[in-house]
Motif scaffolding. Structure first.
Motif, PDB file in Angstrom:
ATOM      1  N   VAL A  42       8.703 -12.296  -9.803  1.00  0.00           N
ATOM      2  CA  VAL A  42       7.571 -12.445  -8.784  1.00  0.00           C
ATOM      3  C   VAL A  42       6.851 -11.098  -8.156  1.00  0.00           C
ATOM      4  O   VAL A  42       7.766 -10.279  -7.803  1.00  0.00           O
ATOM      5  N   THR A  43       5.754 -10.691  -8.591  1.00  0.00           N
ATOM      6  CA  THR A  43       5.313  -9.361  -8.207  1.00  0.00           C
ATOM      7  C   THR A  43       3.942  -9.502  -7.473  1.00  0.00           C
ATOM      8  O   THR A  43       3.278 -10.702  -7.596  1.00  0.00           O
ATOM      9  N   ARG A  44       3.563  -8.548  -6.774  1.00  0.00           N
ATOM     10  CA  ARG A  44       2.438  -8.510  -5.971  1.00  0.00           C
ATOM     11  C   ARG A  44       1.597  -7.440  -6.458  1.00  0.00           C
ATOM     12  O   ARG A  44       2.079  -6.235  -6.721  1.00  0.00           O
ATOM     13  N   TRP A  45       0.202  -7.750  -6.630  1.00  0.00           N
ATOM     14  CA  TRP A  45      -0.677  -6.539  -7.194  1.00  0.00           C
ATOM     15  C   TRP A  45      -1.076  -5.813  -6.064  1.00  0.00           C
ATOM     16  O   TRP A  45      -1.508  -6.431  -5.112  1.00  0.00           O
ATOM     17  N   ASP A  46      -0.944  -4.484  -6.293  1.00  0.00           N
ATOM     18  CA  ASP A  46      -1.671  -3.628  -5.187  1.00  0.00           C
ATOM     19  C   ASP A  46      -3.227  -3.355  -5.662  1.00  0.00           C
ATOM     20  O   ASP A  46      -3.284  -2.666  -6.716  1.00  0.00           O
ATOM     21  N   GLU A  47      -4.059  -4.107  -5.060  1.00  0.00           N
ATOM     22  CA  GLU A  47      -5.399  -4.220  -5.395  1.00  0.00           C
ATOM     23  C   GLU A  47      -5.813  -2.768  -5.510  1.00  0.00           C
ATOM     24  O   GLU A  47      -5.612  -1.766  -4.661  1.00  0.00           O
ATOM     25  N   GLY A  48      -6.608  -2.452  -6.577  1.00  0.00           N
ATOM     26  CA  GLY A  48      -7.332  -1.120  -6.747  1.00  0.00           C
ATOM     27  C   GLY A  48      -6.380  -0.137  -7.364  1.00  0.00           C
ATOM     28  O   GLY A  48      -6.925   0.902  -7.725  1.00  0.00           O
ATOM     29  N   SER A  49      -5.498  -0.611  -7.780  1.00  0.00           N
ATOM     30  CA  SER A  49      -4.514  -0.172  -8.828  1.00  0.00           C
ATOM     31  C   SER A  49      -4.146  -0.536 -10.086  1.00  0.00           C
ATOM     32  O   SER A  49      -4.373  -1.981 -10.206  1.00  0.00           O
ATOM     33  N   THR A  50      -3.263  -0.105 -10.866  1.00  0.00           N
ATOM     34  CA  THR A  50      -2.700  -0.775 -11.994  1.00  0.00           C
ATOM     35  C   THR A  50      -1.348  -1.038 -11.866  1.00  0.00           C
ATOM     36  O   THR A  50      -0.769  -1.249 -12.756  1.00  0.00           O
ATOM     37  N   VAL A  51      -0.878  -1.011 -10.715  1.00  0.00           N
ATOM     38  CA  VAL A  51       0.612  -1.162 -10.293  1.00  0.00           C
ATOM     39  C   VAL A  51       0.817  -2.631  -9.608  1.00  0.00           C
ATOM     40  O   VAL A  51       0.091  -2.925  -8.876  1.00  0.00           O
ATOM     41  N   MET A  52       1.762  -3.293 -10.089  1.00  0.00           N
ATOM     42  CA  MET A  52       2.300  -4.553  -9.435  1.00  0.00           C
ATOM     43  C   MET A  52       3.721  -4.208  -8.886  1.00  0.00           C
ATOM     44  O   MET A  52       4.656  -3.655  -9.513  1.00  0.00           O
ATOM     45  N   ARG A  53       4.019  -4.577  -7.756  1.00  0.00           N
ATOM     46  CA  ARG A  53       5.027  -4.390  -7.006  1.00  0.00           C
ATOM     47  C   ARG A  53       5.986  -5.566  -6.903  1.00  0.00           C
ATOM     48  O   ARG A  53       5.614  -6.810  -6.699  1.00  0.00           O
ATOM     49  N   VAL A  54       7.110  -5.675  -7.541  1.00  0.00           N
ATOM     50  CA  VAL A  54       8.335  -6.358  -7.618  1.00  0.00           C
ATOM     51  C   VAL A  54       8.864  -6.872  -6.221  1.00  0.00           C
ATOM     52  O   VAL A  54       9.305  -6.262  -5.491  1.00  0.00           O
ATOM     53  N   ILE A  55       8.524  -8.525  -5.935  1.00  0.00           N
ATOM     54  CA  ILE A  55       8.971  -8.882  -4.790  1.00  0.00           C
ATOM     55  C   ILE A  55      10.407  -9.435  -4.865  1.00  0.00           C
ATOM     56  O   ILE A  55      11.204  -9.540  -3.913  1.00  0.00           O
ATOM     57  N   CYS A  56      10.672 -10.374  -5.933  1.00  0.00           N
ATOM     58  CA  CYS A  56      11.687 -11.137  -6.314  1.00  0.00           C
ATOM     59  C   CYS A  56      12.150 -11.011  -7.842  1.00  0.00           C
ATOM     60  O   CYS A  56      11.077 -11.116  -8.661  1.00  0.00           O
ATOM     61  N   ARG A  57      13.420 -10.942  -8.226  1.00  0.00           N
ATOM     62  CA  ARG A  57      13.976 -11.006  -9.473  1.00  0.00           C
ATOM     63  C   ARG A  57      14.669 -12.322  -9.509  1.00  0.00           C
ATOM     64  O   ARG A  57      15.840 -12.183  -8.511  1.00  0.00           O
ATOM     65  N   ASP A  58      14.888 -13.259 -10.269  1.00  0.00           N
ATOM     66  CA  ASP A  58      15.522 -14.357 -10.393  1.00  0.00           C
ATOM     67  C   ASP A  58      16.252 -14.513 -11.760  1.00  0.00           C
ATOM     68  O   ASP A  58      15.424 -14.801 -12.740  1.00  0.00           O
TER      69      ASP A  58
END
Length: 197
Positions: A42-58
């Protein structure tokens, strides 16, 4: 019945959420169970960038806490359109995602958007290692409903965090304000009393 139970559980967690990781972990576990996949990210997108931050790995481990979508056509499409995409390692698919699946020995990848408030705030990546996964339209709709409920909770947590920061910091200088100082003093006095120091 399982889908409804999953929706209810995610709805309750989203409504009472105070941390992104709790909602994301529940969503990942429920979606893995509903789809029979082996792993979820599960990732959250940092709007205005090309990066998604990982919130959870299962069900999967990883070194990086971010995913860059510059070379990922399918991920960019999910973020842009807010619609799910499936990728399979079999065949002559030469996309970045298919190459990543082949590199880890997986067969399928389902990318589900996290839509909240009319915009896409992130995504869920469901990885099937043993068998190729093809979700029916009804299964995909149930998974999207779970993802959107969780997205609402994740967005609520983000907004509450922003409000907390705005209450504790001067918006012009970015320096902690008097309210923050008073709260920290109360915490430190209480800690000092507990430790008799």
């Amino acid at each position: 019945v399982q889908e409804l139970a999953g929706l209810l559980e995610i709805s309750e967690a989203a409504g009472s959420a105070t941390e992104e990781s709790n909602v994301a972990a529940l969503l990942a576990a429920r979606l893995r169970g509903a789809t029979g996949t082996d792993a979820a990210i599960v990732t959250r997108w940092d709007e205005g960038s090309t990066v998604m931050r990982v919130i959870c790995r299962d069900g999967v481990t990883g070194a990086s806490d971010t995913i860059d979508v510059v070379d990922s056509v399918a991920r960019r499409k999910v973020l842009r359109d807010g619609r799910p995409v499936s990728v399979h390692a079999d065949g002559d698919d030469d996309s970045t995602e298919a190459q990543q699946l082949r590199a880890i020995g997986a067969r399928s990848l389902v990318l589900l958007p996290l839509n909240a408030g009319g915009r896409t705030i992130g995504m869920v990546e469901l990885i099937a290692a043993r068998t190729q996964v093809e979700l029916s339209p009804a299964e995909m709709q149930a998974c999207e409903a779970m993802a959107n409920l969780a997205a609402t909770g994740l967005e609520k947590v983000r907004i509450l965090e922003q409000l907390r920061n705005a209450a504790d910091m001067d918006l012009v200088s970015g320096v902690h304000n008097h309210r923050y100082l008073q709260e920290r003093l109360r915490q430190e006095v209480a800690r000092s009393a507990r430790s008799h120091s």
